[in-house]
Design an enzyme around this catalytic site. Structure first.
Site, short mmCIF file in Angstrom:
data_model
loop_
_atom_site.label_atom_id
_atom_site.label_comp_id
_atom_site.label_asym_id
_atom_site.label_seq_id
_atom_site.Cartn_x
_atom_site.Cartn_y
_atom_site.Cartn_z
N ASN A 1 0.86 -1.19 0.00
CA ASN A 1 0.00 0.00 0.00
C ASN A 1 0.89 1.24 0.00
O ASN A 1 2.04 1.19 0.44
CB ASN A 1 -0.86 -0.01 1.27
CG ASN A 1 -1.81 1.17 1.32
OD1 ASN A 1 -2.44 1.53 0.32
ND2 ASN A 1 -1.92 1.80 2.48
N SER B 1 4.68 6.89 2.48
CA SER B 1 5.34 5.62 2.82
C SER B 1 4.73 4.50 1.98
O SER B 1 3.51 4.41 1.88
CB SER B 1 5.10 5.27 4.29
OG SER B 1 5.43 6.34 5.14
N GLU C 1 4.78 10.44 -4.30
CA GLU C 1 4.19 9.09 -4.34
C GLU C 1 4.44 8.46 -5.71
O GLU C 1 4.73 7.27 -5.82
CB GLU C 1 2.68 9.15 -4.08
CG GLU C 1 2.31 9.56 -2.67
CD GLU C 1 0.80 9.52 -2.43
OE1 GLU C 1 0.11 8.68 -3.02
OE2 GLU C 1 0.32 10.34 -1.63
N HIS D 1 0.78 5.11 1.53
CA HIS D 1 0.04 5.92 2.50
C HIS D 1 0.63 7.33 2.53
O HIS D 1 1.85 7.48 2.58
CB HIS D 1 0.13 5.27 3.89
CG HIS D 1 -0.63 6.02 4.92
ND1 HIS D 1 -2.01 5.97 4.99
CD2 HIS D 1 -0.23 6.87 5.90
CE1 HIS D 1 -2.41 6.76 5.98
NE2 HIS D 1 -1.36 7.31 6.54
N ASP E 1 -2.41 0.53 8.32
CA ASP E 1 -1.26 1.43 8.09
C ASP E 1 -0.11 1.18 9.06
O ASP E 1 0.64 2.12 9.40
CB ASP E 1 -1.70 2.91 8.19
CG ASP E 1 -2.75 3.27 7.15
OD1 ASP E 1 -2.73 2.68 6.06
OD2 ASP E 1 -3.60 4.14 7.44
C1 GRF Z 1 -2.98 8.68 -2.49
O1 GRF Z 1 -2.84 9.85 -1.73
C2 GRF Z 1 -2.48 7.51 -1.70
O2 GRF Z 1 -1.44 7.83 -0.83
C3 GRF Z 1 -3.70 7.12 -0.89
O3 GRF Z 1 -4.79 7.35 -1.76
C4 GRF Z 1 -4.44 8.33 -2.71
C5 GRF Z 1 -4.66 7.71 -4.05
O4 GRF Z 1 -4.52 8.63 -5.10
N1 GRF Z 1 -3.58 5.76 -0.44
P1 GRF Z 1 -4.61 8.11 -6.60
O5 GRF Z 1 -5.98 7.44 -6.76
O6 GRF Z 1 -3.49 7.17 -6.85
O7 GRF Z 1 -4.53 9.36 -7.42
#
Ligand code: GRF
Length: 216
Positions: A106, A135, A173, A108, A144
């Protein structure tokens, strides 16, 4: 390496994985994208990339366990080696998580263990954090709380609001998730017990992906 991606929304992290796969930077094949919501924009991204999509609405199931069993059945059609949660906004049952132990990751939007759960950007601002980030972690039954594979940090700026901060984190991310998936696909990162091993060594602290994409 066959990979299934689970989404609920925009799918920008899915897009980052698709782009990296297309660029030949990721030795994976995304064999299916599954959403619990029919209106998830990420489904459109998958279709555009020629990846098969499935919608499995949680509304048609009487319990979390029933839904998760149907979800696992759907996932198993692709026999993936890795299941990637990319904005999949459902808590998964312990049964599901245990079934995929070491093969379920995942992303986060916080520097775990800080700010587990929802609304991480607002909470980071409220507590006056000067740094924030994201993360990538293996999923364990506790929300988490699984072992972290890699983190990326961003500064919190004086005039940030939750949206500006979220955008800064999201951009990181999109670098951190493909990196973590690549490490797993290359066999460099594995979960043993509750410990992440990278290149054969137990990670005593999560590596940090720096602004210039170097690892610290
Ligand atoms: C991201 O902020 C991720 O960290 C969280 O959900 C959001 C997903 O965004 N788990 P996306 O759908 O990938 O644009």
């Amino acid at each position: 390496m066959p990979v299934v991606v689970l989404i609920s929304g925009s799918g920008s992290n899915l897009q980052a994985l698709l782009d990296a796969q297309l660029a030949g930077e990721l030795p994976i094949k995304i064999t299916a994208v599954i959403s619990n919501r029919a209106d998830a924009y990420g489904l459109e991204r998958a279709r555009r990339a020629g990846v098969p999509t499935q919608v499995l609405s949680h509304k048609e199931f009487s319990s979390r366990e029933c839904y998760d069993r149907a979800l696992a059945d759907l996932i198993e059609r692709s026999e993936p080696r890795l299941v990637v949660l990319a904005g999949f906004m459902r808590i998964l049952s312990a049964e599901f998580v245990e079934r995929y132990q070491g093969r379920l990751i995942n992303i986060h939007p916080s520097l775990l263990p800080a700010f587990r759960g929802l609304d991480t950007h607002r909470r980071a601002l409220e507590t006056g954090a000067t740094e924030h980030g994201c993360s990538v972690h293996f999923v364990t039954p506790e929300l988490d709380a699984g072992p972290v594979i890699v983190q990326a940090r961003v500064p919190v700026l004086p005039d940030d609001d939750p949206q500006t901060l979220a955008a800064r984190v999201l951009a990181r991310e999109h670098r951190a998730y493909p990196l973590a998936v690549r490490w797993i696909a290359e066999g460099r990162v594995v979960l043993r017990g509750d410990q992440v091993f990278r290149d054969g060594r137990a990670q005593t602290r999560p590596p940090l992906l720096l602004e210039d994409d170097r690892i610290e």
